[in-house]
Design an enzyme around this catalytic site. Structure first.
Site, short mmCIF file in Angstrom:
data_model
loop_
_atom_site.label_atom_id
_atom_site.label_comp_id
_atom_site.label_asym_id
_atom_site.label_seq_id
_atom_site.Cartn_x
_atom_site.Cartn_y
_atom_site.Cartn_z
N GLY A 1 0.80 -1.21 0.00
CA GLY A 1 0.00 0.00 0.00
C GLY A 1 0.84 1.26 0.00
O GLY A 1 1.86 1.37 -0.69
N ASP B 1 5.07 -8.33 14.79
CA ASP B 1 3.74 -7.80 15.12
C ASP B 1 3.97 -6.66 16.10
O ASP B 1 4.12 -6.87 17.29
CB ASP B 1 2.87 -8.89 15.73
CG ASP B 1 1.47 -8.39 16.08
OD1 ASP B 1 1.19 -7.18 15.92
OD2 ASP B 1 0.65 -9.21 16.53
N ASN C 1 3.99 4.06 9.93
CA ASN C 1 2.98 3.99 8.89
C ASN C 1 1.93 2.90 9.13
O ASN C 1 0.78 3.05 8.72
CB ASN C 1 3.67 3.74 7.53
CG ASN C 1 2.69 3.34 6.46
OD1 ASN C 1 1.93 4.15 5.94
ND2 ASN C 1 2.69 2.04 6.10
N TYR D 1 -11.84 4.31 14.48
CA TYR D 1 -10.73 4.75 13.62
C TYR D 1 -10.45 6.24 13.82
O TYR D 1 -9.29 6.64 13.96
CB TYR D 1 -11.10 4.47 12.16
CG TYR D 1 -10.04 4.85 11.16
CD1 TYR D 1 -8.89 4.09 11.01
CD2 TYR D 1 -10.20 5.96 10.33
CE1 TYR D 1 -7.92 4.44 10.07
CE2 TYR D 1 -9.25 6.32 9.40
CZ TYR D 1 -8.10 5.55 9.28
OH TYR D 1 -7.15 5.89 8.35
N ILE E 1 -6.64 8.39 -1.57
CA ILE E 1 -5.48 8.07 -2.39
C ILE E 1 -5.82 6.89 -3.29
O ILE E 1 -6.47 5.93 -2.87
CB ILE E 1 -4.26 7.72 -1.50
CG1 ILE E 1 -4.02 8.83 -0.47
CG2 ILE E 1 -3.03 7.52 -2.36
CD1 ILE E 1 -3.71 10.19 -1.04
N THR F 1 -5.22 3.85 -4.44
CA THR F 1 -4.52 2.60 -4.20
C THR F 1 -5.36 1.42 -4.68
O THR F 1 -6.54 1.58 -5.00
CB THR F 1 -4.23 2.42 -2.69
OG1 THR F 1 -5.49 2.33 -2.00
CG2 THR F 1 -3.43 3.59 -2.14
N MET G 1 -6.51 -0.96 -2.90
CA MET G 1 -7.60 -1.17 -1.96
C MET G 1 -8.73 -0.18 -2.19
O MET G 1 -9.91 -0.54 -2.19
CB MET G 1 -7.09 -1.05 -0.52
CG MET G 1 -8.15 -1.33 0.53
SD MET G 1 -7.50 -1.34 2.22
CE MET G 1 -7.09 0.40 2.41
#
Length: 238
Positions: A12, A51, A77, A141, A174, A176, A178
């Site tokens: 991504g 992780d 990020n 979020y 953006i 991308t 996804m």
């Protein structure tokens, strides 16, 4: 050769960030749970499987520092999106969003500062337009990304005495893989979004990568504690 560490730098937006730093002659250390597209980066890139949400002390960052030396730029990020209205967010889902988007970043910032008090450096945290404005059905979020902005300001104030700067970027829409996959199911939604963006277009991953690289570079030597929107003006549009 300067060193950059990028969490989630193998897919991504993160992949574009890794490429941008490599193009500038950095040695890039990518930290992620899977290799994904890491192998497309080529020479100068190093992979560290981790992780980061499970490592509450950011020992992964100390390990990279011990092996490679002082880190000129840390890009936090890695993140996760979660789209549900607040009354449908179970406690465990909120914990996951906060663990990845906030707690892991908090630990990384703290460990970075502790390791670089004699060498200085730069931190760039990736927030979101959700850190600037409310997004529908995304309470967890938005809460997390708003916390990223506050964290950035606090680190900027506390770490300046060590020659460490901390800034954030807030990407908007953006273009991308996804994003295209999600909007392919509702082409009219993309038209509605683009009509609100003053530039009437989605951004490119390179737009975000360039903004991050600028904030991490000496060109931004007197820029500290800012949250830079990379959204074509979406957050101020009508």
């Amino acid at each position: 050769m300067p060193i950059a560490v990028i969490t989630g730098g193998n897919k991504g937006l993160g992949l574009s960030q890794s490429r941008r730093f490599l193009q500038a002659g950095f040695e890039v250390h990518v930290v992620a749970r899977s290799r994904a597209d890491f192998d497309t980066l080529g020479q100068g890139a190093h992979f560290h499987e981790c992780d980061i949400a499970a490592d509450r002390a950011a020992d992964w960052l100390a390990a990279i520092h011990a092996g490679a030396g002082p880190i000129a730029a840390l890009v936090n990020n890695a993140g996760v999106h979660f789209k549900k209205p607040i009354w449908e967010v179970p406690p465990e889902a909120l914990d996951q969003v906060l663990d990845i988007n906030v707690r892991a970043m908090f630990a990384a910032c703290g460990r970075y500062v502790s390791l670089h008090q004699d060498s200085g450096g730069a931190i760039v945290n990736v927030s979101s337009m959700g850190g600037i404005m409310a997004l529908p059905s995304a309470a967890a979020y938005v809460t997390a990304k708003t916390a990223v902005v506050g964290l950035t300001r606090s680190v900027a104030v506390d770490a300046a005495q060590f020659g460490i700067r901390c800034n954030a970027v807030s990407p908007g829409f953006i273009d991308t893989d996804m994003t295209r996959a999600v909007l392919a199911k509702d082409p009219a939604r993309r038209d509605r979004i683009e009509s609100r963006i003053p530039t009437h277009s989605f951004g490119q991953p390179e737009d975000v990568a360039n903004a991050i690289f600028y904030l991490a570079s000496d060109q931004a030597a007197y820029v500290n504690g800012v949250n830079l929107p990379v959204d074509g003006g979406y957050a101020i549009g009508f």
